[in-house]
Write an enzyme that holds these catalytic residues in place. Structure first.
Site, short mmCIF file in Angstrom:
data_model
loop_
_atom_site.label_atom_id
_atom_site.label_comp_id
_atom_site.label_asym_id
_atom_site.label_seq_id
_atom_site.Cartn_x
_atom_site.Cartn_y
_atom_site.Cartn_z
N SER A 131 29.00 -55.08 21.70
CA SER A 131 27.98 -55.83 22.44
C SER A 131 26.91 -54.98 23.09
O SER A 131 25.93 -55.53 23.61
CB SER A 131 28.65 -56.71 23.50
N LYS A 134 23.28 -55.58 22.24
CA LYS A 134 22.46 -56.59 22.91
C LYS A 134 21.30 -55.97 23.67
O LYS A 134 20.26 -56.61 23.86
CB LYS A 134 23.31 -57.44 23.85
N SER A 310 27.04 -60.93 28.66
CA SER A 310 27.26 -60.61 27.25
C SER A 310 27.29 -61.90 26.43
O SER A 310 28.22 -62.17 25.67
CB SER A 310 28.57 -59.83 27.04
#
Length: 474
Positions: A131, A134, A310
């Site tokens: 993640s 991102k 997230s």
């Protein structure tokens, strides 16, 4: 926080980032209010109170690094001394060899003011970022569409049919407004405004159609049906969640657009409009009349929410907004091309990198630690104020988002580390910013692959970030 020059806003951000620990140390976690232009109200109020010292880790002794009352400006004018590579090596090398990290580790530490890499260990080798990708998705979207961009959902009248057209806002909500909940466009407000428009036109009975054609390609993420992400659709409400949650894993609808349209039709009925039959997929004709629209929060707020929690659904929407702004197809492949192109324009090291999705759920994503740390340094560049939400959205250790459950009450880095987490089975990453013991703002990225225990690996990553925060390292 919104006034002044880009350089002044950057300096203010650094002060707030450095003093986030004071919020926690002062016991103000519970009083932390909502976001205000990239900063929590409590963070801003406490920042004025001055720094506090606590316990932390340096050389084995528990000493929490203290934030200086005023930090030097960025853009090459910072006066705090730089940590030396030798000092950082001595501080980090042992932790990077910890067996809990698994077979492959990489690290990078960058001086934010100059963009100079201060430390690296296998920093140029691309690994799966999970993640932490991102941050790249967010930067690309901000660069492509701008922080003030909003995503519209519209209703138009096409004869006796109302067409609900999605623009790609996954935060559109069908729920009543709730205090403390994230700001969002309201489906009920759209339905009420649509009902008023229909009545003004003398239409009391309509059919409802829905248009999700703004996105193309497969709706399912390559990981398949999953509680971490809904099918990607240009029309959905509440991220397709089937419970009352607004972040984290949850059961998801398999038909986001159809569910949104059915809720919209029910709201029209509640507003006094008769709706014939069930909604069906369709598009408005060229002579359709616009009835009403609602808009998402600005992209800056969506980026902050994405990074803090997230949020996979918003991340994929950001990737597609990047594609739309770049003239690419709004699907996984088009979004990947658009995001990659924007990152290249930012001058980031992309050798061997691959962007496969916006959320990091796809293991085909590959970037380096040097890329992740360099991206955060670029986001602090006074010449790129549009990228600032990439920094303001980072979770604060022990305080917010995906770091709220890490860095316990006695952890040295609590409140001092701001970082994006990344976790897949066998993959653990951490990328963020700290102000070191001498007052220098640094960005970092630590990546691991092959750890037997994710929890143990995360513990080492947290200590690595804390070590950078507590180290003058000269």
């Amino acid at each position: 926080m919104r006034g002044g020059s880009p350089r002044a806003r950057t300096v203010r951000f650094v002060v707030v980032s450095a003093l986030a620990g004071c919020v926690v140390a002062a016991g103000a976690v519970g009083a932390a209010g909502p976001w205000e232009g990239g900063q929590r109200r409590a963070e801003r109020a406490r920042a004025a109170a001055g720094p506090e010292t606590g316990r932390g880790e340096r050389g084995g002794a528990p000493v929490r690094p203290a934030a200086p009352p005023v930090l030097a400006g960025l853009g090459g004018r910072a006066t705090a001394p730089l940590p030396a590579r030798e000092g950082l090596t001595g501080a980090l090398e042992g932790l990077l060899k910890d067996g809990a990290l698994g077979a492959q580790t990489s690290a990078a530490v960058v001086d934010v003011a100059t963009g100079r890499q201060l430390y690296g260990a296998d920093q140029d080798t691309p690994y799966t970022p999970a993640s932490t990708i991102k941050t790249a998705t967010a930067a690309a979207a901000l660069a492509a569409a701008g922080p003030d961009h909003r995503i519209e959902t519209t209703a138009v009248a096409d004869g006796d049919t109302v067409v609900l057209a999605g623009g790609g806002d996954p935060t559109l909500t069908a729920r009543p407004a709730k205090e403390g909940a994230p700001a969002a466009a309201s489906l009920k407000e759209l339905a009420d405004a649509t009902a008023r428009g229909l009545k003004e036109r003398g239409k009391g009975r309509v059919k409802v159609a829905y248009d999700a054609s703004r996105y193309s390609g497969p709706a399912l993420h390559p990981i398949g049906p999953n509680e971490n992400i809904a099918p990607v659709s240009a029309l959905m409400v509440d991220e397709g969640r089937l419970d009352d949650s607004d972040h984290g894993p949850a059961d998801r609808t398999t038909d986001p657009a159809g569910d949104a349209a059915r809720k919209f039709a029910g709201m029209l009925r509640d507003a006094g409009v008769d709706v014939d039959g069930d909604p069906a997929a369709g598009r408005a004709g060229d002579k359709a009349e616009r009835l009403a629209s609602v808009s998402s929060p600005p992209l800056s707020a969506l980026v902050e929410r994405t990074l803090t929690n997230s949020d996979n659904d918003i991340a994929e929407a950001l990737a597609r907004q990047t594609a739309l702004a770049s003239g690419q197809s709004a699907d996984f492949e088009g979004a990947a091309r658009a995001v990659t192109a924007r990152l290249e324009k930012l001058g980031l090291p992309l050798s061997g990198a691959r962007i496969a999705d916006g959320s990091g759920l796809d293991r085909a994503d590959h970037v380096s630690a040097a890329f992740l740390a360099g991206l955060l340094a670029r986001a602090a560049d006074p010449a790129r104020p549009e990228l600032r939400p990439v920094l303001t959205g980072l979770p604060v250790a022990g305080f917010s988002g995906t770091l709220s459950g890490r860095y316990g009450a006695d952890a040295a880095g609590r409140g001092l580390v701001r970082a994006k987490t990344g976790t897949l089975t066998g993959v653990n990453t951490l990328s963020g910013t700290v102000v070191d013991a001498d007052g220098r703002l640094l960005s970092f990225a630590f990546m691991t692959t092959g750890a037997a225990s994710g929890e143990a690996a995360q513990g080492v990553l947290d200590r690595l970030a804390t070590t950078v925060a507590g180290c003058g390292c000269r």
